[in-house]
Design a protein around this motif. Structure first.
Motif, PDB file in Angstrom:
ATOM      1  N   MET A   1       0.751  -0.742   0.163  1.00 60.99           N
ATOM      2  CA  MET A   1       0.412   0.050  -0.166  1.00 60.99           C
ATOM      3  C   MET A   1       0.527   1.206   0.136  1.00 60.99           C
ATOM      4  O   MET A   1       1.596   1.859   1.147  1.00 60.99           O
ATOM      5  N   ASP A   2       1.219   1.947  -0.914  1.00 59.22           N
ATOM      6  CA  ASP A   2       2.662   2.868  -1.157  1.00 59.22           C
ATOM      7  C   ASP A   2       0.772   4.219  -1.136  1.00 59.22           C
ATOM      8  O   ASP A   2       0.563   5.084  -1.773  1.00 59.22           O
ATOM      9  N   VAL A   3       1.454   5.443  -0.037  1.00 59.62           N
ATOM     10  CA  VAL A   3       1.095   6.548   1.009  1.00 59.62           C
ATOM     11  C   VAL A   3       1.601   6.909   0.195  1.00 59.62           C
ATOM     12  O   VAL A   3       3.330   7.755   0.742  1.00 59.62           O
ATOM     13  N   LYS A   4       1.233   8.491  -0.286  1.00 60.95           N
ATOM     14  CA  LYS A   4       2.333   9.385  -0.074  1.00 60.95           C
ATOM     15  C   LYS A   4       1.930  10.509   0.058  1.00 60.95           C
ATOM     16  O   LYS A   4       0.712  10.887   0.254  1.00 60.95           O
ATOM     17  N   ILE A   5       1.924  11.305   0.744  1.00 65.72           N
ATOM     18  CA  ILE A   5       1.724  12.956   1.532  1.00 65.72           C
ATOM     19  C   ILE A   5       2.364  14.107   1.073  1.00 65.72           C
ATOM     20  O   ILE A   5       3.638  14.241   0.724  1.00 65.72           O
ATOM     21  N   GLU A   6       1.987  14.533   0.808  1.00 62.49           N
ATOM     22  CA  GLU A   6       2.009  16.262  -0.024  1.00 62.49           C
ATOM     23  C   GLU A   6       2.209  17.408   1.075  1.00 62.49           C
ATOM     24  O   GLU A   6       1.103  17.478   2.152  1.00 62.49           O
ATOM     25  N   THR A   7       3.082  18.161   1.294  1.00 60.23           N
ATOM     26  CA  THR A   7       3.128  19.495   2.186  1.00 60.23           C
ATOM     27  C   THR A   7       3.711  20.565   1.037  1.00 60.23           C
ATOM     28  O   THR A   7       3.490  19.760  -0.194  1.00 60.23           O
ATOM     29  N   SER A   8       3.600  22.157   1.626  1.00 60.61           N
ATOM     30  CA  SER A   8       4.062  23.140   1.011  1.00 60.61           C
ATOM     31  C   SER A   8       5.141  23.044   0.827  1.00 60.61           C
ATOM     32  O   SER A   8       5.458  22.864  -0.470  1.00 60.61           O
ATOM     33  N   ARG A   9       6.359  22.517   1.226  1.00 59.31           N
ATOM     34  CA  ARG A   9       8.162  21.612   0.798  1.00 59.31           C
ATOM     35  C   ARG A   9       8.134  20.588   0.835  1.00 59.31           C
ATOM     36  O   ARG A   9       9.341  20.315   0.219  1.00 59.31           O
ATOM     37  N   LEU A  10       7.659  19.544   0.729  1.00 59.09           N
ATOM     38  CA  LEU A  10       8.410  17.965   1.517  1.00 59.09           C
ATOM     39  C   LEU A  10       7.247  17.423   0.555  1.00 59.09           C
ATOM     40  O   LEU A  10       5.848  17.393   0.663  1.00 59.09           O
ATOM     41  N   THR A  11       7.589  16.040  -0.019  1.00 62.16           N
ATOM     42  CA  THR A  11       6.865  14.262  -0.019  1.00 62.16           C
ATOM     43  C   THR A  11       7.356  13.931   0.690  1.00 62.16           C
ATOM     44  O   THR A  11       8.455  13.323   0.741  1.00 62.16           O
ATOM     45  N   LEU A  12       6.531  13.531   1.713  1.00 60.65           N
ATOM     46  CA  LEU A  12       6.841  11.919   2.456  1.00 60.65           C
ATOM     47  C   LEU A  12       5.876  10.714   1.263  1.00 60.65           C
ATOM     48  O   LEU A  12       5.173  10.548   1.460  1.00 60.65           O
ATOM     49  N   ARG A  13       6.648   9.525   1.732  1.00 62.94           N
ATOM     50  CA  ARG A  13       6.544   8.756   0.022  1.00 62.94           C
ATOM     51  C   ARG A  13       7.368   7.152   0.558  1.00 62.94           C
ATOM     52  O   ARG A  13       8.238   7.160   1.423  1.00 62.94           O
ATOM     53  N   PRO A  14       7.138   6.038   0.563  1.00 67.72           N
ATOM     54  CA  PRO A  14       7.792   4.894   0.365  1.00 67.72           C
ATOM     55  C   PRO A  14       9.334   5.215   0.111  1.00 67.72           C
ATOM     56  O   PRO A  14       9.672   5.588  -0.894  1.00 67.72           O
TER      57      PRO A  14
END
Length: 192
Positions: free
Chosen positions: A1-14
């Motif tokens: 299960m690949d989850v990606k989270i975007e913020t204003s300056r960052l990407t949290l990804r697998p």
């Protein structure tokens, strides 16, 4: 299960195989590793390879994994500057934990707080958890300051051993309740 989270300056990804070099460079720093319980020093390419393999196994463990391990990418460069974990998830109890690290040269710019805050929002709003349990080693006041700004409270102390330098130290245990987080100004999950 690949989850990606975007913020204003960052990407949290697998984590992926392409991250081995940046992961090794980031964690092969004793100034950083001494604040992390389970990071050996020196941190070798083989450690990074094993970690990424483990993360991929966890993310493919089914619809309700017990951990989400994210690489923290600085956008738009797609440069790994750290990692953030949401682990030890107990779906029945509604709890989880996990930590964060940001490579030394990227500290002091608010990236850690931005990534950690995104993890908290994901845990409470997307996963429906009700309590996060974290901590920090004695002397790591930057970690405590970040957690305190997000609403965490110190609830206890345990004795821990740092893998990187072998020292025994006090780990301050912290918690954040979803209800406390939601009570903070501007913190809502916008649930239907």
């Amino acid at each position: 299960m690949d989850v990606k989270i975007e913020t204003s300056r960052l990407t949290l990804r697998p984590w992926g195989a392409d991250d081995i070099e940046q992961l090794t460079l980031g964690l092969n720093d004793l100034k950083l590793a001494r604040w992390l319980a389970f990071v050996p020093h020196p941190y070798l390419t083989s450690h990074a390879r094993d970690w990424i393999k483990r993360c991929q196994e966890i993310s493919n463990a089914g619809p309700r994994p017990t951990a989400y391990e994210f690489a923290v990418d600085l956008r738009p460069e797609r440069l790994v500057i750290g990692g953030v974990s949401l682990n030890k998830i107990d779906w029945k109890a509604g709890t989880g934990g996990g930590g964060i690290w940001i490579a030394d040269r990227y500290q002091g710019h608010g990236y850690g707080r931005e990534a950690f805050e995104a993890k908290v929002r994901f845990a409470f709003c997307e996963l429906g958890l009700t309590k996060l349990v974290n901590g920090y080693f004695d002397g790591n006041e930057n970690s405590w300051a970040m957690q305190r700004k997000l609403g965490y409270r110190r609830v206890g102390e345990v004795t821990s051993r740092c893998m990187a330098d072998g020292r025994q130290t006090i780990e301050h245990v912290t918690t954040l309740l979803r209800s406390d987080w939601e009570d903070r100004e501007g913190q809502t999950c916008n649930r239907a």
